[in-house]
Design a protein around this motif. Structure first.
Motif, PDB file in Angstrom:
ATOM      1  N   GLU A  37       0.862  -1.190   0.000  1.00 40.89           N
ATOM      2  CA  GLU A  37       0.000   0.000   0.000  1.00 40.89           C
ATOM      3  C   GLU A  37       0.894   1.235   0.000  1.00 40.89           C
ATOM      4  N   ASN A  38       1.054   1.863  -1.169  1.00 43.23           N
ATOM      5  CA  ASN A  38       1.900   3.060  -1.275  1.00 43.23           C
ATOM      6  C   ASN A  38       1.154   4.268  -0.725  1.00 43.23           C
ATOM      7  N   LEU A  39       1.853   5.060   0.073  1.00 41.85           N
ATOM      8  CA  LEU A  39       1.252   6.241   0.696  1.00 41.85           C
ATOM      9  C   LEU A  39       2.080   7.480   0.370  1.00 41.85           C
ATOM     10  N   ARG A  40       1.396   8.610   0.291  1.00 43.72           N
ATOM     11  CA  ARG A  40       2.077   9.887   0.115  1.00 43.72           C
ATOM     12  C   ARG A  40       1.448  10.901   1.061  1.00 43.72           C
ATOM     13  N   PHE A  68       7.054  10.011   1.103  1.00 41.24           N
ATOM     14  CA  PHE A  68       6.542   8.778   0.525  1.00 41.24           C
ATOM     15  C   PHE A  68       6.943   7.611   1.417  1.00 41.24           C
ATOM     16  N   CYS A  69       6.030   6.642   1.573  1.00 37.72           N
ATOM     17  CA  CYS A  69       6.362   5.413   2.291  1.00 37.72           C
ATOM     18  C   CYS A  69       5.292   4.378   1.960  1.00 37.72           C
ATOM     19  N   THR A  70       5.393   3.217   2.574  1.00 37.57           N
ATOM     20  CA  THR A  70       4.332   2.215   2.453  1.00 37.57           C
ATOM     21  C   THR A  70       3.723   1.996   3.824  1.00 37.57           C
ATOM     22  N   LEU A  71       2.499   1.473   3.839  1.00 47.61           N
ATOM     23  CA  LEU A  71       1.852   1.181   5.117  1.00 47.61           C
ATOM     24  C   LEU A  71       2.652   0.123   5.878  1.00 47.61           C
ATOM     25  N   GLY A  72       3.186  -0.868   5.129  1.00 42.72           N
ATOM     26  CA  GLY A  72       4.002  -1.900   5.764  1.00 42.72           C
ATOM     27  C   GLY A  72       5.256  -1.331   6.397  1.00 42.72           C
ATOM     28  N   GLU A  73       5.796  -0.286   5.787  1.00 41.61           N
ATOM     29  CA  GLU A  73       6.994   0.366   6.334  1.00 41.61           C
ATOM     30  C   GLU A  73       6.694   0.995   7.698  1.00 41.61           C
ATOM     31  N   VAL A 102       4.084   0.124   9.790  1.00 40.98           N
ATOM     32  CA  VAL A 102       3.733  -0.942  10.735  1.00 40.98           C
ATOM     33  C   VAL A 102       4.975  -1.729  11.145  1.00 40.98           C
ATOM     34  N   GLY A 103       5.921  -1.922  10.195  1.00 34.59           N
ATOM     35  CA  GLY A 103       7.107  -2.728  10.473  1.00 34.59           C
ATOM     36  C   GLY A 103       8.208  -1.994  11.200  1.00 34.59           C
ATOM     37  N   SER A 104       8.089  -0.667  11.364  1.00 30.52           N
ATOM     38  CA  SER A 104       9.107   0.090  12.094  1.00 30.52           C
ATOM     39  C   SER A 104       9.017  -0.215  13.583  1.00 30.52           C
ATOM     40  N   GLN A 105      10.126   0.050  14.312  1.00 28.47           N
ATOM     41  CA  GLN A 105      10.138  -0.212  15.751  1.00 28.47           C
ATOM     42  C   GLN A 105       9.045   0.595  16.441  1.00 28.47           C
ATOM     43  N   GLY A 106       8.220  -0.107  17.198  1.00 24.56           N
ATOM     44  CA  GLY A 106       7.089   0.550  17.858  1.00 24.56           C
ATOM     45  C   GLY A 106       6.052   1.059  16.879  1.00 24.56           C
ATOM     46  N   SER A 107       6.084   0.553  15.629  1.00 23.00           N
ATOM     47  CA  SER A 107       5.184   1.026  14.557  1.00 23.00           C
ATOM     48  C   SER A 107       5.213   2.543  14.448  1.00 23.00           C
ATOM     49  N   ARG A 108       6.431   3.093  14.572  1.00 21.24           N
ATOM     50  CA  ARG A 108       6.611   4.548  14.535  1.00 21.24           C
ATOM     51  C   ARG A 108       7.681   4.875  13.503  1.00 21.24           C
ATOM     52  N   LEU A 109       7.279   5.517  12.412  1.00 19.16           N
ATOM     53  CA  LEU A 109       8.195   5.840  11.318  1.00 19.16           C
ATOM     54  C   LEU A 109       8.499   7.334  11.341  1.00 19.16           C
ATOM     55  N   GLU A 110       9.783   7.677  11.365  1.00 19.15           N
ATOM     56  CA  GLU A 110      10.202   9.078  11.303  1.00 19.15           C
ATOM     57  C   GLU A 110      11.060   9.259  10.061  1.00 19.15           C
ATOM     58  N   ILE A 117       6.510  12.313  11.618  1.00 18.16           N
ATOM     59  CA  ILE A 117       6.429  11.092  12.424  1.00 18.16           C
ATOM     60  C   ILE A 117       5.041  10.507  12.223  1.00 18.16           C
ATOM     61  N   VAL A 118       4.995   9.284  11.708  1.00 19.74           N
ATOM     62  CA  VAL A 118       3.712   8.606  11.496  1.00 19.74           C
ATOM     63  C   VAL A 118       3.685   7.368  12.390  1.00 19.74           C
ATOM     64  N   THR A 119       2.668   7.270  13.214  1.00 15.11           N
ATOM     65  CA  THR A 119       2.524   6.142  14.127  1.00 15.11           C
ATOM     66  C   THR A 119       1.299   5.338  13.739  1.00 15.11           C
ATOM     67  N   ALA A 120       1.440   4.021  13.699  1.00 19.02           N
ATOM     68  CA  ALA A 120       0.312   3.138  13.380  1.00 19.02           C
ATOM     69  C   ALA A 120      -0.095   2.378  14.635  1.00 19.02           C
ATOM     70  N   GLU A 121      -1.385   2.312  14.872  1.00 17.61           N
ATOM     71  CA  GLU A 121      -1.880   1.519  15.988  1.00 17.61           C
ATOM     72  C   GLU A 121      -3.024   0.656  15.498  1.00 17.61           C
TER      73      GLU A 121
END
Length: 560
Positions: A105-108, A131-136, A138-146, A161-165
């Motif tokens: 799932e590509n995200l912008r 740009f990133c993917t949803l898997g990127e 979710v798969g980051s440490q703590g589901s937190r992508l910076e 900073i995008v956090t997935a829960e």
């Protein structure tokens, strides 16, 4: 009462502003039959954004785009709110997405400094994108992508900073009200203007903002309005998860003064437990409600009645010419047919008798050539019902051969037609959806606005699909996402109109199935919420679902 702790130093908080078209919680994903493994909620924060304002800081908004599978086209998924005067926003509005482990799932994420109330992003200053993917995420440490924000050559655009829960399945909501006493006086010439900010804790110990109250002006003893929040948003269904509540004094420039904070939990709030301090925040009420869903009503027998109204004005062009929007191509549907089938084939599943009124407007009718803005496509004004969407299509094609396209483009008569039926059934057993398909600018705007304001009290929604190349800017006024529609000083009780131009959904490769699926997904997305808002305002609960069918037991009798 909750005691406020006041850590050393002053904290500042951006205040949120309104912005249109924020309500998207889902978007089209190429007709996958998979059931999503789960839903995730994305929270977005930024640090050190570009400052594009001369006399103040930027007023940022985040716009999320997704890319359909096998398709390079970016489509807007949703928008956050605008936060004024800050380069470090923590957006309250979340994006809720289906998560598939097996799909990319590509995200912008695009960021803008909002300069006006226009929903048109080109009218605002671009601050960069990520740009990133949803898997990127979710798969980051703590589901937190910076990640750094890019997109403006030679400029440092800050970080996002995008956090997935993962969302729990909790359907409870809670209605809470707070007041406070003897708050700190922060304003030089007057008392404070306090508001509350609620945060839920995350698994890594950080906090995510989940609610802001309104500002109560010029008082040290505020009573805030009661507000409803889902238990999912407040604590993700974890009753012992820490909830942090901060109190701020509102300032016009966005540099709100920190007054104090306290921590609690859902379990503590539900018991009314508290601590006492000289700075007091008191919980006045705490009422738990189990949220009912759209499908609860459908299961209980509520019927969705679908009516279509088609524009037969002369601006559509001569139906016998290929340039006409009403041209009957033997090999493919015209734009009217596509819009009708796209929406109708989904709604018809919620109507047991599959009988749909089909109306036309803006034509001269035989035999005398009188102009009508509310005529039955099947030629029977006493019984305008057609059997199924195919029956509606048949009646539409027959009408094209018998009426003369004319004008003007008046909506009020067909809206009032459906409203008369909706006004007779207010017990929650039926809900009415009117689809208006049109090619042009509306001629009776004042009357249409009055009809919509009156219809907003009734169990009905209106979908307007614009076809063809015309500019539909005036139509946006009817879609109450920006400003709630009003007529003669009276505002609509609910937002019941959704307007979209069909050209935004046409698949460039000529895949009409994809075009229709995109259109239906978008125009029908608001119907369940509009439906639920009517039921809630009227206090109508879903009827109990009928018991599951059990086949009769046949006793085998034998003679000896």
């Amino acid at each position: 009462m909750f005691g406020l702790e006041k850590p050393p130093g002053q904290q500042k908080l951006g205040r949120s502003g309104g912005f249109p078209n924020m309500a998207s919680v889902g978007d089209f994903n190429v007709l996958s039959s998979s059931i999503p493994a789960t839903k995730v909620e994305l929270s977005v924060s930024c640090r050190n954004l570009l400052d594009r304002d001369t006399f103040s800081k930027s007023d940022p908004i985040c716009v999320l785009y997704t890319q359909a599978i096998g398709n390079k086209e970016w489509r807007e998924f949703g928008r956050t709110e605008v936060i004024d005067n800050t380069l470090n926003p923590d957006f309250v509005r979340k994006f809720i997405m289906d998560y598939f482990f097996e799909e990319r799932e590509n995200l912008r994420f695009d960021f803008y400094d909002v300069d006006s109330k226009s929903p048109n992003l080109s009218k605002h200053d671009f601050l960069g994108q990520m740009f990133c993917t949803l898997g990127e995420i979710v798969g980051s440490q703590g589901s937190r992508l910076e990640k750094p924000i890019a997109g403006i050559p030679g400029k440092k655009c800050g970080t996002v900073i995008v956090t997935a829960e993962e969302l729990g399945c909790c359907r409870d909501s809670v209605l809470m009200q707070f007041c406070a006493n003897k708050l700190d006086k922060k304003d030089f010439f007057g008392k404070s203007d306090p508001f509350l900010v609620f945060h839920r804790s995350n698994e890594d110990g950080s906090f995510t903002i989940c609610h802001k109250t309104e500002v109560v002006k010029n008082t040290l003893n505020p009573v805030w309005q009661a507000f409803k929040i889902s238990v999912r948003a407040l604590c993700n269904g974890d009753y012992d998860r820490t909830i942090k509540v901060e109190v701020y004094d509102w300032d016009r420039d966005g540099s709100h003064d920190f007054i104090g904070e306290f921590t609690t939990s859902y379990r503590e709030l539900s018991r009314g437990q508290s601590q006492f301090n000289v700075y007091e925040v008191t919980l006045l009420s705490f009422l738990i409600e189990t949220e009912v869903s759209f499908l609860d009503y459908i299961k209980g027998g509520t019927q969705i009645n679908f009516t279509v109204a088609i524009d037969f004005t002369a601006s559509n062009g001569n139906p016998s010419q290929p340039t006409s929007l009403h041209y009957m191509n033997p090999y493919q549907l015209n734009a009217y047919g596509m819009a009708l089938k796209a929406v109708g084939e989904i709604i018809q599943d919620y109507d047991s008798d599959k009988m749909f009124p089909a109306l036309g407007f803006g034509a001269r009718l035989p035999p005398d050539g009188r102009v009508s803005h509310e005529f039955a496509l099947n030629g029977n004004p006493q019984n305008p019902y057609c059997h199924g969407i195919d029956g509606v299509m048949e009646a539409y094609y027959r009408s094209l051969k018998s009426v003369q396209l004319y004008g003007p483009t008046n909506f009020a008569p067909v809206i009032n037609h459906v409203a008369r039926y909706a006004a007779s059934v207010k017990d929650g057993s039926q809900y009415f959806v009117l689809l208006i398909i049109t090619d042009g600018v509306i001629s009776d705007m004042a009357q249409t606005k009055e009809s919509i304001v009156n219809a907003s009290k009734l169990p009905m929604s209106i979908i307007i699909v614009g076809v063809g190349p015309a500019e539909f800017d005036a139509m946006e006024e009817l879609d109450g996402d920006v400003v709630r529609i009003s007529s003669r000083g009276k505002f609509a009780e609910r937002d019941i109109v959704q307007f979209v131009p069909f050209r935004d959904y046409i698949d460039r490769s000529g895949n009409h199935v994809l075009s229709m699926a995109r259109l239906a997904k978008d125009v029908l997305a608001e119907i369940p919420d509009q439906f639920l808002s009517y039921m809630r305002v009227r206090g109508i609960k879903p009827s109990p679902a009928p018991p599951p069918y059990t086949p009769p037991i046949h006793v085998l009798q034998t003679q000896i």
